[in-house]
Design a protein around this motif. Structure first.
Motif, mmCIF file in Angstrom:
data_model
loop_
_atom_site.group_PDB
_atom_site.id
_atom_site.type_symbol
_atom_site.label_atom_id
_atom_site.label_comp_id
_atom_site.label_asym_id
_atom_site.label_seq_id
_atom_site.Cartn_x
_atom_site.Cartn_y
_atom_site.Cartn_z
ATOM 1 N N LYS A 19 0.827 -1.210 0.000
ATOM 2 C CA LYS A 19 0.000 0.000 0.000
ATOM 3 C C LYS A 19 0.860 1.259 0.000
ATOM 4 O O LYS A 19 0.500 2.277 -0.609
ATOM 5 C CB LYS A 19 -0.934 -0.007 1.214
ATOM 6 N N LYS A 20 2.017 1.182 0.678
ATOM 7 C CA LYS A 20 2.920 2.336 0.780
ATOM 8 C C LYS A 20 3.988 2.348 -0.302
ATOM 9 O O LYS A 20 4.825 3.265 -0.332
ATOM 10 C CB LYS A 20 3.603 2.350 2.150
ATOM 11 N N GLU A 21 3.990 1.311 -1.138
ATOM 12 C CA GLU A 21 5.066 1.140 -2.121
ATOM 13 C C GLU A 21 6.425 1.106 -1.415
ATOM 14 O O GLU A 21 7.395 1.727 -1.872
ATOM 15 C CB GLU A 21 5.029 2.236 -3.182
ATOM 16 N N ASP A 22 6.471 0.371 -0.315
ATOM 17 C CA ASP A 22 7.706 0.243 0.469
ATOM 18 C C ASP A 22 7.893 -1.226 0.834
ATOM 19 O O ASP A 22 7.245 -1.742 1.736
ATOM 20 C CB ASP A 22 7.609 1.096 1.738
ATOM 21 N N LEU A 23 8.767 -1.908 0.121
ATOM 22 C CA LEU A 23 9.064 -3.300 0.405
ATOM 23 C C LEU A 23 10.525 -3.442 0.839
ATOM 24 O O LEU A 23 11.205 -4.401 0.539
ATOM 25 C CB LEU A 23 8.765 -4.166 -0.827
ATOM 26 N N SER A 24 10.963 -2.434 1.586
ATOM 27 C CA SER A 24 12.327 -2.404 2.108
ATOM 28 C C SER A 24 12.482 -3.364 3.284
ATOM 29 O O SER A 24 11.498 -3.865 3.844
ATOM 30 C CB SER A 24 12.673 -0.992 2.578
ATOM 31 N N ARG A 25 13.727 -3.590 3.641
ATOM 32 C CA ARG A 25 14.013 -4.412 4.823
ATOM 33 C C ARG A 25 13.302 -3.863 6.053
ATOM 34 O O ARG A 25 12.711 -4.632 6.830
ATOM 35 C CB ARG A 25 15.526 -4.451 5.061
ATOM 36 N N GLU A 26 13.346 -2.543 6.233
ATOM 37 C CA GLU A 26 12.749 -1.940 7.423
ATOM 38 C C GLU A 26 11.250 -2.222 7.502
ATOM 39 O O GLU A 26 10.715 -2.536 8.576
ATOM 40 C CB GLU A 26 13.001 -0.430 7.420
ATOM 41 N N GLN A 27 10.561 -2.135 6.368
ATOM 42 C CA GLN A 27 9.125 -2.403 6.363
ATOM 43 C C GLN A 27 8.832 -3.880 6.592
ATOM 44 O O GLN A 27 7.948 -4.236 7.378
ATOM 45 C CB GLN A 27 8.513 -1.947 5.037
ATOM 46 N N LEU A 28 9.558 -4.748 5.928
ATOM 47 C CA LEU A 28 9.248 -6.173 6.002
ATOM 48 C C LEU A 28 9.622 -6.786 7.349
ATOM 49 O O LEU A 28 9.095 -7.835 7.720
ATOM 50 C CB LEU A 28 9.936 -6.923 4.857
ATOM 51 N N GLN A 29 10.525 -6.146 8.079
ATOM 52 C CA GLN A 29 10.869 -6.659 9.411
ATOM 53 C C GLN A 29 10.245 -5.819 10.525
ATOM 54 O O GLN A 29 10.609 -5.956 11.694
ATOM 55 C CB GLN A 29 12.384 -6.695 9.595
ATOM 56 N N SER A 30 9.285 -4.983 10.178
ATOM 57 C CA SER A 30 8.716 -4.055 11.162
ATOM 58 C C SER A 30 8.035 -4.760 12.330
ATOM 59 O O SER A 30 7.848 -4.169 13.390
ATOM 60 C CB SER A 30 7.733 -3.111 10.471
#
Length: 410
Positions: A329-340
């Motif tokens: 939804k945020k167009e954020d599939l970074s490490r930080e997002q996926l390990q949040s």
């Protein structure tokens, strides 16, 4: 099988099935693959009561309830002398429906989860082997290579890879992230019996933890449906399998040294082979990266003693799925997002890890601890239930450590 998916989930166990269900239900194009033909055998049959909320989230509560699994309402401990503790009845602490859980045949249980992911929109393939996970020059996961049941290889691009490969831990091994717990280098040796003597009444389906005379090993007693009971021995790998000892001989030698278990098997009949698993306690130094995340046993595994494995797998699958949906939804599939979600998960799961390490200390006795600190019975029951994300158990372990230090000096 298509050549592109939003999300590829590798592994059809509880972690993979729950994660695939969450992302597919959110409308993401999802592929779920499993190496073996479903249904397939797997160990880890005892559920913590807190799995109830995962089933509610996945829409599986009634199916689990009607599946014919053995109801589990308690946990019991038996000392090295054969003395039985009072059962820890979950309903005494929480009398809601979630206080009853189940002892499950994993072949049937995992198939329910696998099929549910398909119902919610995932493309589900069994007998499909992962060949590789692809990364770009920036170490971002970009897809996978797989081999399907017909022997054909496929290259699939995706935005996110969920590694639920269990103890194979594909990405963790590929990136050298796996860390074996040096203090928990155990071996499990197990088999199945028909006709074992169970507890009575509401304690009939109890998981029972039984120490051997030396306390160098312990047995699990997990009553399943159809009169079958899972019986397993766990101890230090170097101790039990030293000098090339055969697992079957070790199992029966330790069984003879377990006064709480031998009477329960006196008229029971063993079914099938002796099975083994070694050095299954480990963690990972990194739990996610750009475009990938670890869940279930691929993330880590503590120990079988408190039956936390399936609960943790479901919890991780759902939490990772939610993080991925939010990331799209945020167009954020970074490490930080996926390990949040991982910091909160590790904060809660540390209490089970601490309880496991206490269990393996010869200075610790759950019965003696409860006599000394009856005020902690509710919190200990919380740990056995799996209610570990709502409150701290710091005081429990401070008192536990003090008691163990005292015992060590006596």
């Amino acid at each position: 099988m298509r050549t592109y998916y939003d999300c590829v989930v590798i592994g059809g166990g509880p972690a993979g099935g729950s994660a695939a269900s969450i992302v597919a239900k959110a409308g993401l194009d999802t592929l779920l693959i499993e190496r073996d033909a479903m249904p397939r055998f797997h160990i880890g049959e005892s559920l913590m009561p807190e799995t109830y909320w995962a089933f509610e989230r996945l829409g599986l509560t009634e199916r689990i309830r009607k599946a014919g699994f053995q109801a589990k309402k308690s946990v019991q401990f038996v000392t090295h002398r054969g003395t039985e503790s009072e059962p820890f009845f979950f309903r005494a602490h929480d009398d809601r429906p979630c206080s009853t859980t189940w002892q499950v045949e994993r072949s049937e249980f995992d198939k329910l989860l696998f099929d549910r992911a398909g119902e919610l929109g995932a493309d589900c393939y069994d007998q499909t082997r992962l060949l590789d996970v692809h990364f770009d020059e920036n170490h971002k996961a970009t897809g996978v290579s797989v081999r399907t049941a017909d022997g054909n290889n496929h290259s699939i691009d995706c935005r996110v890879v969920i590694d639920a490969t269990g103890q194979q831990s594909f990405i963790a091994n590929k990136l050298k992230l796996k860390q074996v717990d040096a203090n928990l280098k155990k071996v499990a040796i197990w088999t199945y019996y028909r006709g074992a003597v169970r507890g009575e009444g509401d304690n009939e389906g109890a998981t029972i933890i039984l120490n051997t005379e030396s306390r160098d090993s312990w047995f699990w007693f997990i009553p399943l449906s159809r009169g079958i009971t899972s019986i397993g021995c766990v101890g230090d790998s170097d101790c039990l399998l030293n000098n090339g000892a055969k697992p079957e001989a070790v199992f029966f030698d330790q069984l003879a040294r377990c006064p709480g278990l031998t009477p329960r098997l006196i008229d029971a009949v063993r079914l099938g082979d002796i099975r083994t698993a070694k050095e299954f306690s480990y963690s990972t130094s990194q739990h996610a990266g750009d475009g990938w995340v670890l869940v279930g046993d691929a993330f880590g595994f503590i120990d079988p003693v408190y039956s936390s494995g399936v609960f943790f797998a479901l919890e991780m699958g759902i939490r990772a799925g939610d993080a991925i949906v939010a990331g799209f939804k945020k167009e954020d599939l970074s490490r930080e997002q996926l390990q949040s979600w991982t910091a909160e998960f590790l904060e809660g799961s540390q209490w089970i890890r601490k309880l496991v390490h206490a269990f393996y200390s010869k200075e610790f006795s759950i019965g003696r601890f409860m006599k000394r600190h009856p005020e902690h019975r509710g919190q200990i029951t919380n740990l056995l239930i799996g209610r570990i994300f709502e409150s701290s158990a710091e005081q429990v372990f401070q008192d536990m450590e003090a008691m163990m230090k005292e015992s060590a000096t006596m």
